[in-house]
Design a protein around this motif. Structure first.
Motif, PDB file in Angstrom:
ATOM      1  N   GLU A  50     -33.588   3.954   9.477  1.00 20.85           N
ATOM      2  CA  GLU A  50     -34.597   4.803   8.923  1.00 20.85           C
ATOM      3  C   GLU A  50     -35.258   4.225   7.502  1.00 20.85           C
ATOM      4  OE1 GLU A  50     -32.673   8.712   7.920  1.00 20.85           O
ATOM      5  OE2 GLU A  50     -32.342   8.839  10.274  1.00 20.85           O
ATOM      6  N   GLY A  51     -34.556   3.111   7.085  1.00 20.85           N
ATOM      7  CA  GLY A  51     -34.940   2.493   5.771  1.00 20.85           C
ATOM      8  C   GLY A  51     -34.262   3.082   4.762  1.00 20.85           C
ATOM      9  N   LEU A  52     -34.280   2.177   3.472  1.00 18.69           N
ATOM     10  CA  LEU A  52     -33.654   2.546   2.456  1.00 18.69           C
ATOM     11  C   LEU A  52     -34.478   3.580   1.426  1.00 18.69           C
ATOM     12  CD1 LEU A  52     -32.046  -0.974   0.997  1.00 18.69           C
ATOM     13  CD2 LEU A  52     -30.916   0.855   2.524  1.00 18.69           C
ATOM     14  N   PRO A  53     -33.782   4.213   0.637  1.00 15.94           N
ATOM     15  CA  PRO A  53     -34.452   5.222  -0.342  1.00 15.94           C
ATOM     16  C   PRO A  53     -35.706   3.980  -1.072  1.00 15.94           C
ATOM     17  CG  PRO A  53     -32.243   5.566  -0.237  1.00 15.94           C
ATOM     18  CD  PRO A  53     -32.307   4.576   0.632  1.00 15.94           C
ATOM     19  N   GLY A  54     -36.535   4.650  -1.643  1.00 16.18           N
ATOM     20  CA  GLY A  54     -37.650   3.715  -1.977  1.00 16.18           C
ATOM     21  C   GLY A  54     -37.242   2.985  -3.259  1.00 16.18           C
ATOM     22  N   PHE A  90     -27.089  -4.211  -1.132  1.00 15.94           N
ATOM     23  CA  PHE A  90     -27.515  -5.080  -2.246  1.00 15.94           C
ATOM     24  C   PHE A  90     -26.458  -6.216  -2.265  1.00 15.94           C
ATOM     25  CE2 PHE A  90     -28.551  -0.890  -4.793  1.00 15.94           C
ATOM     26  CZ  PHE A  90     -29.842  -0.756  -3.886  1.00 15.94           C
ATOM     27  N   CYS A  91     -25.391  -6.064  -1.918  1.00 17.30           N
ATOM     28  CA  CYS A  91     -24.200  -7.360  -1.722  1.00 17.30           C
ATOM     29  C   CYS A  91     -25.095  -8.376  -0.740  1.00 17.30           C
ATOM     30  CB  CYS A  91     -22.952  -6.869  -1.374  1.00 17.30           C
ATOM     31  SG  CYS A  91     -21.877  -6.117  -2.835  1.00 17.30           S
ATOM     32  N   LEU A  92     -25.270  -8.088   0.270  1.00 18.16           N
ATOM     33  CA  LEU A  92     -26.045  -8.853   1.461  1.00 18.16           C
ATOM     34  C   LEU A  92     -27.123  -9.646   0.762  1.00 18.16           C
ATOM     35  CD1 LEU A  92     -25.723  -6.705   4.493  1.00 18.16           C
ATOM     36  CD2 LEU A  92     -24.732  -8.940   3.988  1.00 18.16           C
ATOM     37  N   ALA A  93     -27.934  -8.976  -0.050  1.00 16.36           N
ATOM     38  CA  ALA A  93     -29.146  -9.437  -0.728  1.00 16.36           C
ATOM     39  C   ALA A  93     -28.693 -10.372  -1.616  1.00 16.36           C
ATOM     40  CB  ALA A  93     -30.138  -8.458  -1.232  1.00 16.36           C
ATOM     41  N   SER A  94     -27.786 -10.076  -2.411  1.00 15.49           N
ATOM     42  CA  SER A  94     -27.261 -11.133  -3.615  1.00 15.49           C
ATOM     43  C   SER A  94     -26.080 -12.245  -2.991  1.00 15.49           C
ATOM     44  CB  SER A  94     -26.748 -10.212  -4.702  1.00 15.49           C
ATOM     45  OG  SER A  94     -27.359  -9.292  -4.798  1.00 15.49           O
ATOM     46  N   GLY A  95     -25.860 -12.134  -1.836  1.00 14.37           N
ATOM     47  CA  GLY A  95     -24.853 -13.018  -1.261  1.00 14.37           C
ATOM     48  C   GLY A  95     -23.598 -12.941  -1.889  1.00 14.37           C
ATOM     49  N   PHE A 129     -35.500  -2.680  -4.979  1.00  8.98           N
ATOM     50  CA  PHE A 129     -34.353  -3.267  -5.853  1.00  8.98           C
ATOM     51  C   PHE A 129     -33.643  -4.528  -4.636  1.00  8.98           C
ATOM     52  CE2 PHE A 129     -29.872  -3.742  -7.441  1.00  8.98           C
ATOM     53  CZ  PHE A 129     -30.248  -4.388  -8.661  1.00  8.98           C
ATOM     54  N   GLN A 130     -33.608  -3.936  -3.538  1.00  2.02           N
ATOM     55  CA  GLN A 130     -32.806  -4.806  -2.338  1.00  2.02           C
ATOM     56  C   GLN A 130     -33.789  -6.145  -2.069  1.00  2.02           C
ATOM     57  OE1 GLN A 130     -33.749  -4.713   1.334  1.00  2.02           O
ATOM     58  NE2 GLN A 130     -32.030  -5.723   1.995  1.00  2.02           N
ATOM     59  N   GLN A 131     -35.021  -5.957  -2.021  1.00  2.00           N
ATOM     60  CA  GLN A 131     -35.892  -7.007  -1.704  1.00  2.00           C
ATOM     61  C   GLN A 131     -35.993  -8.128  -2.810  1.00  2.00           C
ATOM     62  OE1 GLN A 131     -37.605  -7.716   1.171  1.00  2.00           O
ATOM     63  NE2 GLN A 131     -36.122  -6.085   1.959  1.00  2.00           N
ATOM     64  N   ALA A 132     -36.196  -7.285  -4.154  1.00  2.00           N
ATOM     65  CA  ALA A 132     -36.091  -8.202  -5.302  1.00  2.00           C
ATOM     66  C   ALA A 132     -35.010  -9.009  -5.509  1.00  2.00           C
ATOM     67  CB  ALA A 132     -36.462  -7.377  -6.666  1.00  2.00           C
ATOM     68  N   LEU A 133     -33.652  -8.449  -4.966  1.00  2.00           N
ATOM     69  CA  LEU A 133     -32.318  -9.237  -5.316  1.00  2.00           C
ATOM     70  C   LEU A 133     -32.368 -10.309  -4.099  1.00  2.00           C
ATOM     71  CD1 LEU A 133     -29.596  -6.302  -5.199  1.00  2.00           C
ATOM     72  CD2 LEU A 133     -30.320  -8.016  -7.042  1.00  2.00           C
ATOM     73  N   ALA A 134     -32.933 -10.106  -2.918  1.00  2.00           N
ATOM     74  CA  ALA A 134     -32.980 -11.032  -1.845  1.00  2.00           C
ATOM     75  C   ALA A 134     -33.756 -12.196  -2.221  1.00  2.00           C
ATOM     76  CB  ALA A 134     -33.584 -10.593  -0.804  1.00  2.00           C
ATOM     77  N   ILE A 135     -34.843 -11.911  -3.310  1.00  2.00           N
ATOM     78  CA  ILE A 135     -35.871 -12.955  -3.607  1.00  2.00           C
ATOM     79  C   ILE A 135     -35.049 -13.802  -4.545  1.00  2.00           C
ATOM     80  CG2 ILE A 135     -37.792 -13.606  -4.856  1.00  2.00           C
ATOM     81  CD1 ILE A 135     -39.158 -11.214  -3.482  1.00  2.00           C
ATOM     82  N   GLU A 136     -34.411 -13.163  -5.548  1.00  2.00           N
ATOM     83  CA  GLU A 136     -33.517 -13.800  -6.600  1.00  2.00           C
ATOM     84  C   GLU A 136     -32.451 -14.726  -6.106  1.00  2.00           C
ATOM     85  OE1 GLU A 136     -32.312 -15.079 -10.496  1.00  2.00           O
ATOM     86  OE2 GLU A 136     -34.302 -14.076  -9.734  1.00  2.00           O
ATOM     87  N   PHE A 137     -31.763 -14.241  -5.232  1.00  2.00           N
ATOM     88  CA  PHE A 137     -30.638 -14.966  -4.736  1.00  2.00           C
ATOM     89  C   PHE A 137     -30.623 -15.672  -3.681  1.00  2.00           C
ATOM     90  CE2 PHE A 137     -29.232 -11.501  -8.012  1.00  2.00           C
ATOM     91  CZ  PHE A 137     -28.296 -12.469  -8.541  1.00  2.00           C
ATOM     92  N   GLY A 138     -31.733 -15.247  -2.721  1.00  2.00           N
ATOM     93  CA  GLY A 138     -31.824 -15.906  -1.490  1.00  2.00           C
ATOM     94  C   GLY A 138     -30.770 -15.461  -0.469  1.00  2.00           C
ATOM     95  N   GLY A 139     -30.504 -14.285  -0.538  1.00  2.00           N
ATOM     96  CA  GLY A 139     -29.549 -13.678   0.299  1.00  2.00           C
ATOM     97  C   GLY A 139     -30.318 -12.647   1.524  1.00  2.00           C
TER      98      GLY A 139
END
Length: 202
Positions: A167-171, A128-133, A176-186
């Motif tokens: 193996e991928g993150l839980p659903g 999540f931190c990586l996605a949020s920068g 949430f991680q993908q949505a954070l990356a879109i919001e923050f550009g992470g």
């Protein structure tokens, strides 16, 4: 422009009300908004800051399930969401998922149990931190620990993060991680280099 006109313009500027610049929402507020977009309707769950201590409160009456995080700390928000993403359906019906938090000053055995429980949420928080920068730092949450005592925990969190990478993150965590990356550009798709043990354990 005459001298009188210049003087009038200067006076007008001096008395004109200042226009306040637009203030961007704080990072924790943006995280809470991302969470609401992802889960407010489908999971009836909200993320709220300003709490003295983190707490998960299941729905009651018209009150939605609510994840409370510390003050306005973005990292606290991400960490508490990580716990929620791991908690199963029955756990999410219980106050604080039915867990009992042992405060700082734990014995070695209690600290070992803490680290066992925290391995997965801290690995998710790293994503999540990586996605949020935002920078991620391991939290052993034990001020009595001696320097360097956290290597085994760092290794466990790193191994769990690598497992999520394979193996991928839980659903819910993945959404949430993908949505954070879109919001923050992470970072939406971390690599092994992004999840380095050397960076985690300093």
């Amino acid at each position: 422009m005459t001298e009188r006109a210049i003087h009038a313009a200067a006076v007008a500027l001096a008395v004109a009300p200042a226009v306040a610049p637009a203030v961007a929402p704080a990072a924790d507020q943006r995280i809470a908004e991302v969470f609401a977009r992802c889960f407010a309707r489908g999971e009836n769950c909200l993320l709220c800051g300003g709490a003295d201590e983190p707490l998960y409160q299941p729905a009651s009456g018209e009150q939605a399930n609510t994840i409370f995080y510390r003050d306005d700390f973005a990292r606290s928000a991400l960490h508490e969401v990580a716990h929620w993403c791991i908690a199963g359906e029955q756990r999410r019906k219980l106050l604080d998922y039915g867990y009992w938090y042992e405060p700082d000053g734990r014995s070695a055995e209690q600290q070992q149990q803490f680290e066992l429980v925290e391995r997965k949420p801290q690995a998710l928080e790293w994503f999540f931190c990586l996605a949020s920068g935002l920078p991620f730092a391991l939290s052993i949450d034990n001020l009595d620990a001696a320097p360097g005592d956290n290597f085994s925990f760092a290794l466990a969190v790193w191994q769990q993060a690598r497992r999520y990478l394979r193996e991928g993150l839980p659903g819910r965590a993945a959404s949430f991680q993908q949505a954070l990356a879109i919001e923050f550009g992470g970072i939406a798709a971390p690599s092994e280099r992004d999840l380095s043990l050397a960076a985690l354990w300093r």
